[in-house]
Design a protein around this motif. Structure first.
Motif, PDB file in Angstrom:
ATOM      1  N   UNK A 350       0.648  -1.063   0.184  1.00  0.00           N
ATOM      2  CA  UNK A 350       0.170  -0.058  -0.076  1.00  0.00           C
ATOM      3  C   UNK A 350       0.989   1.181   0.121  1.00  0.00           C
ATOM      4  N   UNK A 351       2.073   1.252   0.586  1.00  0.00           N
ATOM      5  CA  UNK A 351       2.812   2.419   0.748  1.00  0.00           C
ATOM      6  C   UNK A 351       3.602   2.819  -0.656  1.00  0.00           C
ATOM      7  N   UNK A 352       3.857   1.601  -1.198  1.00  0.00           N
ATOM      8  CA  UNK A 352       4.580   1.733  -2.627  1.00  0.00           C
ATOM      9  C   UNK A 352       3.858   1.398  -3.725  1.00  0.00           C
ATOM     10  N   UNK A 353       2.881   0.696  -3.415  1.00  0.00           N
ATOM     11  CA  UNK A 353       2.066   0.060  -4.678  1.00  0.00           C
ATOM     12  C   UNK A 353       1.076   1.112  -5.256  1.00  0.00           C
ATOM     13  N   UNK A 354       0.872   2.254  -4.382  1.00  0.00           N
ATOM     14  CA  UNK A 354       0.148   3.350  -4.911  1.00  0.00           C
ATOM     15  C   UNK A 354       0.867   4.333  -5.719  1.00  0.00           C
ATOM     16  N   UNK A 355       2.228   4.237  -5.798  1.00  0.00           N
ATOM     17  CA  UNK A 355       3.077   5.212  -6.642  1.00  0.00           C
ATOM     18  C   UNK A 355       2.918   5.054  -8.168  1.00  0.00           C
ATOM     19  N   UNK A 356       2.411   3.919  -8.594  1.00  0.00           N
ATOM     20  CA  UNK A 356       2.250   3.766 -10.245  1.00  0.00           C
ATOM     21  C   UNK A 356       1.154   4.603 -10.462  1.00  0.00           C
ATOM     22  N   UNK A 357      -0.223   4.582  -9.601  1.00  0.00           N
ATOM     23  CA  UNK A 357      -1.249   5.638  -9.770  1.00  0.00           C
ATOM     24  C   UNK A 357      -0.798   6.972  -9.501  1.00  0.00           C
ATOM     25  N   UNK A 358      -0.031   7.148  -8.665  1.00  0.00           N
ATOM     26  CA  UNK A 358       0.596   8.708  -8.223  1.00  0.00           C
ATOM     27  C   UNK A 358       1.251   9.219  -9.110  1.00  0.00           C
ATOM     28  N   UNK A 359       2.120   8.133  -9.697  1.00  0.00           N
ATOM     29  CA  UNK A 359       3.177   8.781 -10.724  1.00  0.00           C
ATOM     30  C   UNK A 359       2.602   9.238 -11.876  1.00  0.00           C
ATOM     31  N   UNK A 360       1.596   8.339 -12.508  1.00  0.00           N
ATOM     32  CA  UNK A 360       0.841   8.667 -13.613  1.00  0.00           C
ATOM     33  C   UNK A 360      -0.188   9.925 -13.460  1.00  0.00           C
ATOM     34  N   UNK A 361      -0.703  10.138 -12.288  1.00  0.00           N
ATOM     35  CA  UNK A 361      -1.579  11.243 -11.924  1.00  0.00           C
ATOM     36  C   UNK A 361      -0.634  12.408 -11.851  1.00  0.00           C
ATOM     37  N   UNK A 362       0.375  12.260 -11.071  1.00  0.00           N
ATOM     38  CA  UNK A 362       1.176  13.444 -11.094  1.00  0.00           C
ATOM     39  C   UNK A 362       1.738  14.037 -12.424  1.00  0.00           C
ATOM     40  N   UNK A 363       2.000  12.969 -13.365  1.00  0.00           N
ATOM     41  CA  UNK A 363       2.456  13.345 -14.513  1.00  0.00           C
ATOM     42  C   UNK A 363       1.486  14.054 -15.530  1.00  0.00           C
ATOM     43  N   UNK A 364       0.184  13.449 -15.279  1.00  0.00           N
ATOM     44  CA  UNK A 364      -1.058  14.092 -16.288  1.00  0.00           C
ATOM     45  C   UNK A 364      -1.278  15.530 -15.517  1.00  0.00           C
ATOM     46  N   UNK A 365      -1.229  15.639 -14.539  1.00  0.00           N
ATOM     47  CA  UNK A 365      -1.696  16.818 -13.841  1.00  0.00           C
ATOM     48  C   UNK A 365      -0.535  18.070 -14.272  1.00  0.00           C
ATOM     49  N   UNK A 366       0.516  17.613 -14.288  1.00  0.00           N
ATOM     50  CA  UNK A 366       1.727  18.557 -14.707  1.00  0.00           C
ATOM     51  C   UNK A 366       1.564  18.770 -16.252  1.00  0.00           C
ATOM     52  N   UNK A 367       1.258  17.616 -17.129  1.00  0.00           N
ATOM     53  CA  UNK A 367       1.239  17.951 -18.485  1.00  0.00           C
ATOM     54  C   UNK A 367      -0.241  18.911 -18.809  1.00  0.00           C
ATOM     55  N   UNK A 368      -1.343  18.513 -18.044  1.00  0.00           N
ATOM     56  CA  UNK A 368      -2.541  19.360 -18.483  1.00  0.00           C
ATOM     57  C   UNK A 368      -2.569  20.718 -17.746  1.00  0.00           C
ATOM     58  N   UNK A 369      -2.046  20.808 -16.445  1.00  0.00           N
ATOM     59  CA  UNK A 369      -2.090  22.209 -15.881  1.00  0.00           C
ATOM     60  C   UNK A 369      -0.910  22.699 -15.589  1.00  0.00           C
ATOM     61  N   UNK A 370      -0.100  22.514 -14.787  1.00  0.00           N
ATOM     62  CA  UNK A 370       1.243  23.050 -14.529  1.00  0.00           C
ATOM     63  C   UNK A 370       2.171  22.177 -13.616  1.00  0.00           C
ATOM     64  N   UNK A 371       3.380  22.600 -13.421  1.00  0.00           N
ATOM     65  CA  UNK A 371       4.159  21.564 -12.554  1.00  0.00           C
ATOM     66  C   UNK A 371       3.749  21.758 -11.090  1.00  0.00           C
ATOM     67  N   UNK A 372       3.175  22.708 -10.810  1.00  0.00           N
ATOM     68  CA  UNK A 372       2.570  22.889  -9.233  1.00  0.00           C
ATOM     69  C   UNK A 372       1.368  21.959  -9.092  1.00  0.00           C
ATOM     70  N   UNK A 373       0.506  21.756  -9.850  1.00  0.00           N
ATOM     71  CA  UNK A 373      -0.600  20.987  -9.763  1.00  0.00           C
ATOM     72  C   UNK A 373      -0.566  19.750  -8.955  1.00  0.00           C
ATOM     73  N   UNK A 374       0.278  18.867  -9.183  1.00  0.00           N
ATOM     74  CA  UNK A 374       0.556  17.582  -8.395  1.00  0.00           C
ATOM     75  C   UNK A 374       0.626  17.809  -6.936  1.00  0.00           C
ATOM     76  N   UNK A 375       1.604  18.686  -6.537  1.00  0.00           N
ATOM     77  CA  UNK A 375       1.689  19.005  -5.114  1.00  0.00           C
ATOM     78  C   UNK A 375       0.309  19.508  -4.432  1.00  0.00           C
TER      79      UNK A 375
END
Length: 412
Positions: A350-375
């Motif tokens: 659970x601690x590490x396995x959510x990272x694939x989802x988090x990594x893809x979500x982070x990349x998508x948010x930064x791509x669509x909005x801006x680099x600050x959005x994931x945080x």
């Protein structure tokens, strides 16, 4: 504060970890930067690399927890750490040779993730064998200090080396650094380990571990919170790489300094945890730390300059370390020793396995909005999860109190 280091075996382990983890953090920084260089600065490509590296945790970590309960953990760690070192050497040779391509990075990130999926639950459940149950909270806190000391030194070194000589030598250094932790494991005295009887090898052990957790609402809520914190809030490395390169127009050294600023906070948080690790951790540290982390992360994402952003990362690090250290100790001290490997396998999944989802979500948010959005989005999600989790536990406690009072009057 350093009580666990009285154990000879733990001293060997901790010494090797300092060297190896420094190399690991150097590789993480270099890998993120290499992906951005090979992809033309694409946040989505970086998200894919992160997802591939952490996907094996979803696939294998639960089974790795079963293996950790059955077999000699020290020998397993020697094999797994050796495999992780080979992944670093392979990527380094490809990069130094000038033939590295993006798919090479993806493939080796996935391979490294496979070894890490087995390393995490074995390493987590091995700590209590080195120091005993009484010193476990202190050892967990010292592990966090070691991890975050490396997190300070590693990215800073990597940023400077990448600027001077490129990413390839950094991968080679990491590959060689794993030899330190392997040497420490080989030098241990197996007779001084606090071992428990291994689990039986009959079928159904994985389901038995899941049923064990399902009977404890407290464990379930803590594990769900840990998953939310990791998935939505802890995509630091890929988010920082995008912010450094695309928002503040900094080079690799600037990226490394952002990770170092966060690590100053996490090291401070781990130091505080080691000082107060005299008894069982309190749930208010878990949930209070998570809520503070979410608020501070969201606030940091809004900082207008590079330097103000870096300074804001220090309290973020303190808060996230308070939460995760308390959660780790809470889970380990709440379970039957014979189940510890399987429960920690679930914890690390659970601690590490959510990272694939988090990594893809982070990349998508930064791509669509801006680099600050994931945080910003991640911080708000963590606040919501901590408030809901605390409310669930409070309601459960109130129900138990009410039922106890009712039973008392009925018997009276």
């Amino acid at each position: 504060m350093f009580r666990s280091l009285r154990e000879r075996n733990y001293r060997y382990y901790a010494s090797g970890q300092i060297v190896s983890l420094t190399g690991t953090w150097m590789q993480r920084a270099a890998q993120d930067w290499l992906v951005l260089e090979l992809s033309g600065g694409s946040p989505a490509a970086l998200g894919v690399a992160v997802a591939l590296q952490f996907l094996p945790n979803l696939l294998f970590t639960l089974y790795a927890g079963v293996i950790a309960d059955r077999f000699d953990k020290r020998r397993m760690l020697i094999a797994v750490q050796s495999g992780m070192g080979l992944c670093g050497l392979a990527l380094g040779l490809l990069d130094v040779g000038g033939v590295v391509e993006l798919w090479h990075v993806y493939a080796l990130a996935f391979g490294l993730g496979c070894f890490s999926a087995f390393d995490a639950p074995v390493r987590q459940s091995f700590v209590v064998e080195m120091v005993g149950a009484a010193q476990l909270p202190n050892a967990v806190a010292l592990n966090s200090m070691t991890f975050n000391l490396a997190r300070i030194v590693g990215p800073a070194l990597a940023g400077g080396l990448i600027t001077l000589i490129g990413t390839g030598p950094v991968f080679l250094v990491n590959g060689l650094s794993t030899g330190a932790v392997v040497l420490g494991l080989l030098m241990m005295d197996p007779g001084r380990l606090h071992r428990t009887a291994g689990a039986s090898r009959e079928s159904g052990q994985l389901l038995a571990g899941l049923r064990y957790v399902s009977r404890s609402p407290r464990l379930i809520v803590v594990l769900v919170l840990v998953c939310c914190v990791s998935t939505f809030g802890m995509n630091f490395e890929n988010a920082f790489a995008v912010i450094a390169r695309n928002v503040f127009e900094r080079d690799a050294a600037g990226y490394g300094l952002l990770i170092t600023a966060l690590a100053v906070g996490t090291l401070s948080g781990a130091s505080l945890a080691a000082r107060r690790a005299g008894g069982r951790p309190r749930l208010r540290l878990v949930f209070g730390g998570a809520a503070a982390f979410g608020v501070l992360e969201a606030a940091a994402s809004l900082m207008p300059t590079y330097h103000s952003f870096a300074v804001a990362l220090v309290p973020v690090g303190i808060a996230v370390m308070t939460c995760t250290t308390a959660a780790n100790s809470t889970v380990q001290l709440s379970v039957d020793p014979v189940m510890r490997g399987r429960v920690m396998g679930l914890y690390m999944m659970l601690f590490l396995g959510g990272r694939p989802v988090g990594g893809l979500l982070s990349g998508w948010l930064a791509e669509i909005f801006n680099g600050r959005a994931p945080l910003l989005v991640g911080g708000l999600c963590v606040v919501f999860a901590s408030v809901v989790g605390a409310a669930v536990l409070a309601r459960g406690s109130k129900r138990r109190v009410d039922s106890g009072v009712a039973e008392k009057y009925r018997l009276g």
